[in-house]
Design a protein around this motif. Structure first.
Motif, short mmCIF file in Angstrom:
data_model
loop_
_atom_site.label_atom_id
_atom_site.label_comp_id
_atom_site.label_asym_id
_atom_site.label_seq_id
_atom_site.Cartn_x
_atom_site.Cartn_y
_atom_site.Cartn_z
N PHE A 99 0.83 -1.19 0.00
CA PHE A 99 0.00 0.00 0.00
C PHE A 99 0.87 1.25 0.00
O PHE A 99 2.06 1.21 0.33
CB PHE A 99 -0.96 0.02 1.20
N GLU A 100 0.27 2.35 -0.39
CA GLU A 100 0.91 3.66 -0.34
C GLU A 100 -0.05 4.64 0.34
O GLU A 100 -1.26 4.39 0.41
CB GLU A 100 1.25 4.17 -1.74
N ILE A 101 0.50 5.74 0.85
CA ILE A 101 -0.31 6.78 1.49
C ILE A 101 -0.07 8.09 0.77
O ILE A 101 1.08 8.48 0.56
CB ILE A 101 0.06 6.94 2.98
N LEU A 102 -1.15 8.75 0.37
CA LEU A 102 -1.06 10.06 -0.26
C LEU A 102 -1.82 11.07 0.59
O LEU A 102 -3.04 10.98 0.72
CB LEU A 102 -1.64 10.03 -1.68
N PHE A 103 -1.07 12.00 1.17
CA PHE A 103 -1.67 13.09 1.94
C PHE A 103 -1.92 14.27 1.00
O PHE A 103 -1.00 14.69 0.29
CB PHE A 103 -0.76 13.52 3.09
N SER A 104 -3.14 14.79 1.03
CA SER A 104 -3.50 15.91 0.15
C SER A 104 -3.78 17.15 0.99
O SER A 104 -4.60 17.11 1.90
CB SER A 104 -4.74 15.58 -0.67
N VAL A 105 -3.09 18.25 0.66
CA VAL A 105 -3.36 19.54 1.33
C VAL A 105 -3.45 20.62 0.26
O VAL A 105 -2.76 20.56 -0.76
CB VAL A 105 -2.28 19.90 2.37
#
Length: 462
Positions: A99-105
Motif C-alpha cells: 500500500f501507499e499513502i497520499l496526503f493531500s493539502v
C-alpha cells in the motif's frame, strides 16, 4: 332507571367510536409501523452483534506483496483535527503488504503538514507522499483537495479516509477481502465502507450528543439498512473502491445501458465535485449506474469528535438533513417517524385505542427496551460495555438526543443553506450545491467557485 341511562348511552357511544372503520384502520396502521420499527431496530442490533463482536485477522495480512492487490490510501488534510497524529499514524501501521499513502493539502502552510512529515520520518519504510495544491473542479473543497492524489495514485483500489478517523491495523486487509467478495445476490462488491464510531476526548454537550447519536441510533439504523441492502446507504468517513469503477460513472444514477452513448458528461471523481455529499453520491452511482453492491467490513471508523457545542451539533445534523432532502425526499420525510419519541407516541396511541393499554406503563417499557437495544449496539461496536466513567453523561446525552431529534428535523427541513468547513452553501436539486448568495436568510455569502485560484505549485514528497 333514567339515572343510569346516560352512562349506558356513553358506553355505547364509545364502543361505536372504537368500531369506526377509519379510526380502527389508522390504529392498526400505527401498530404495524411500530412493530416494523422495532423489527428494524432489532435487526440492526443482531447484525451488529454478528458482524462486530469478532474481527478475525485476514489471510491477506501475511501474504507477499506481489500476491495481493495494491491499495492507495488517500487522506485529505485541512488544519489540526482532534487526535490528528494518532489518526494519521493508523494508516502507517496497517498490516498489509502492498500500500501507499497520499496526503493531500490545499496549501503549503497548512498546519497538518508538519504532522504528516513527522510520521513519514518515523515510518521511512512506508511509501508515503504529500501532495500540495488543490485543483478547482467543483464547489466541494474535499474533492478539489483530493483530485491530484486521485490521479497520481499508483493502485486501482483507493481507500479514501477522512483525517478525523482512526482505523484498526487489520482494517485494510479485511476491507480488501470484502471488496473481492460477492453480495448475497451474487453481485460484485464495488465499495466497502465502515460504520462510524464516535470517540469523545473532551466532554462538551455537543460532543456527547454526537457520540450518543452515532454510537446508538445512527449505527443501529445504518447497519440494519445495509443488512437489508435494498438501496445504497453510505456515509463516507472511510470508503474503499476501485478507480476503474469510478471512472465509468458520472453521478446521473442512471444505469449505464440507459445512458446516452454520445453523452459528454465527465466521469470519475471530478464528476462529483458539484455535490456536498460526494461520498454518498459516489456510492449511489456505483450501485445504480453499474448495478454493483456495497459491503460493510467488520471494522468501525473510529471518529474522534473534537470540541462541539450544542449549536455545532444542531447545525451538523441540520446540514445533512437538508442535503438528504434534495437527494432522497421520501425517506427524509419519514425520518421523524423512525425516532423513538414519535414512534412511542404512535405505538401508545394505537395500543390505547385497540387494546386500551395504559399509556404510562407502556412508555416506561418502551424507552427502557429502546435504550437497552441502543446500549447493546454500542457494546458490539466498542467491543465492551458502556464505561462506568461516562455512564451518566452518556445516558443524559442519549435522552437529550432523542428529545432534540424532532425539533432539529423541523428546523432543518424548511431551509436550504448549510455551513461546511467555514463556507456557506445552498443545496440544489439532487444534492448539488452552490456557494450561497448574500441575502436575508443566507447571511454572509461565500466566494463563488470562480473566485478561487488553483495553486500552480505542486510539491510531492517521498
Amino acid at each position: 332507571m333514567n339515572s343510569s341511562q346516560p352512562g349506558v348511552e356513553e358506553e355505547q357511544h364509545l364502543l361505536q367510536d372504537k368500531g369506526h372503520p377509519a379510526l380502527l384502520a389508522l390504529a392498526f396502521v400505527g401498530l404495524g409501523w411500530y412493530i416494523l420499527l422495532w423489527a428494524i431496530g432489532l435487526l440492526g442490533c443482531l447484525a451488529a452483534r454478528r458482524r462486530y463482536k469478532h474481527r478475525p485477522r485476514s489471510r491477506l495480512a501475511t501474504e507477499s506483496p506481489g500476491s495481493v492487490p495494491g491499495v492507495s490510501i488517500l487522506r485529505p488534510l485541512k488544519g489540526l483535527d482532534t487526535n490528528l497524529y494518532e489518526n494519521l499514524e493508523s494508516s502507517f501501521t496497517q498490516e498489509y503488504p502492498s500500500f501507499e499513502i497520499l496526503f493531500s493539502v490545499a496549501h503549503e502552510d497548512d498546519q497538518a503538514l508538519p504532522v504528516a512529515r513527522e510520521l513519514m520520518a518515523k515510518y521511512p519504510h512506508v511509501n508515503a507522499k504529500v501532495i500540495v495544491g488543490e485543483e478547482i473542479i467543483g464547489v466541494n473543497p474535499k474533492v478539489n483537495n483530493l483530485i491530484r492524489s486521485y490521479r497520481q495514485a499508483a493502485n486501482d483500489i483507493l481507500w479514501v479516509l477522512d483525517s478525523n478517523v482512526m482505523m484498526h491495523s487489520g482494517a485494510m486487509a479485511r476491507s480488501v477481502d470484502a471488496l473481492q467478495g460477492k453480495s448475497r445476490s451474487g453481485r460484485r462488491i464495488a465499495l466497502v465502507h465502515h460504520v462510524p464510531f464516535a470517540i469523545v476526548n473532551e466532554s462538551r454537550i455537543g460532543s456527547r450528543l454526537d457520540e450518543a447519536f452515532l454510537n446508538t441510533n445512527h449505527a443501529k439504523m445504518y447497519i440494519a439498512i445495509n443488512t437489508v441492502a435494498i438501496d445504497s446507504c453510505v456515509m463516507g468517513k472511510s470508503n474503499l473502491y476501485r478507480r476503474s469503477d469510478l471512472e465509468r460513472v458520472n453521478g446521473s444514477r442512471k444505469p449505464i445501458a440507459q445512458q446516452d452513448s454520445q453523452s459528454s458528461e465527465q466521469c470519475g471523481l471530478p464528476a462529483f465535485g458539484r455535490y456536498l455529499a460526494e461520498d454518498n453520491m459516489i456510492a449511489s452511482a456505483l450501485w445504480h449506474e453499474l448495478g454493483e453492491r456495497h459491503d460493510l467490513s467488520c471494522d468501525v471508523a473510529r471518529n474522534v469528535v473534537g470540541k462541539m457545542s450544542l449549536s455545532d451539533y444542531i447545525q451538523r445534523r441540520a446540514r445533512w438533513i437538508r442535503v438528504r432532502k434534495h437527494m432522497v425526499l421520501a425517506p427524509t420525510l419519514l425520518e421523524p417517524l423512525t425516532e423513538s419519541v414519535v414512534v412511542s407516541a404512535i405505538g401508545c396511541a394505537s395500543l390505547k385505542y385497540i387494546f386500551n393499554v395504559p399509556a404510562l406503563p407502556f412508555l416506561l417499557l418502551h424507552f427502557t427496551l429502546w435504550l437497552s437495544v441502543d446500549l447493546d449496539v454500542y457494546s458490539s461496536l466498542a467491543g465492551h460495555r458502556l464505561p462506568a466513567s461516562i455512564r451518566w453523561e452518556f445516558l443524559g446525552a442519549w435522552l437529550g438526543r432523542e428529545l432534540l431529534a424532532l425539533p432539529i428535523f423541523l428546523y432543518a427541513i424548511f431551509g436550504d443553506t448549510v455551513n461546511w468547513r467555514g463556507r456557506r452553501y445552498q443545496v440544489l436539486r439532487n444534492g448539488e450545491v452552490r456557494p450561497a448568495r448574500e441575502g436575508r436568510w443566507c447571511g454572509r455569502t461565500s466566494r463563488q467557485s470562480h473566485d478561487y485560484e488553483p495553486l500552480e505549485v505542486e510539491i510531492v514528497e517521498h
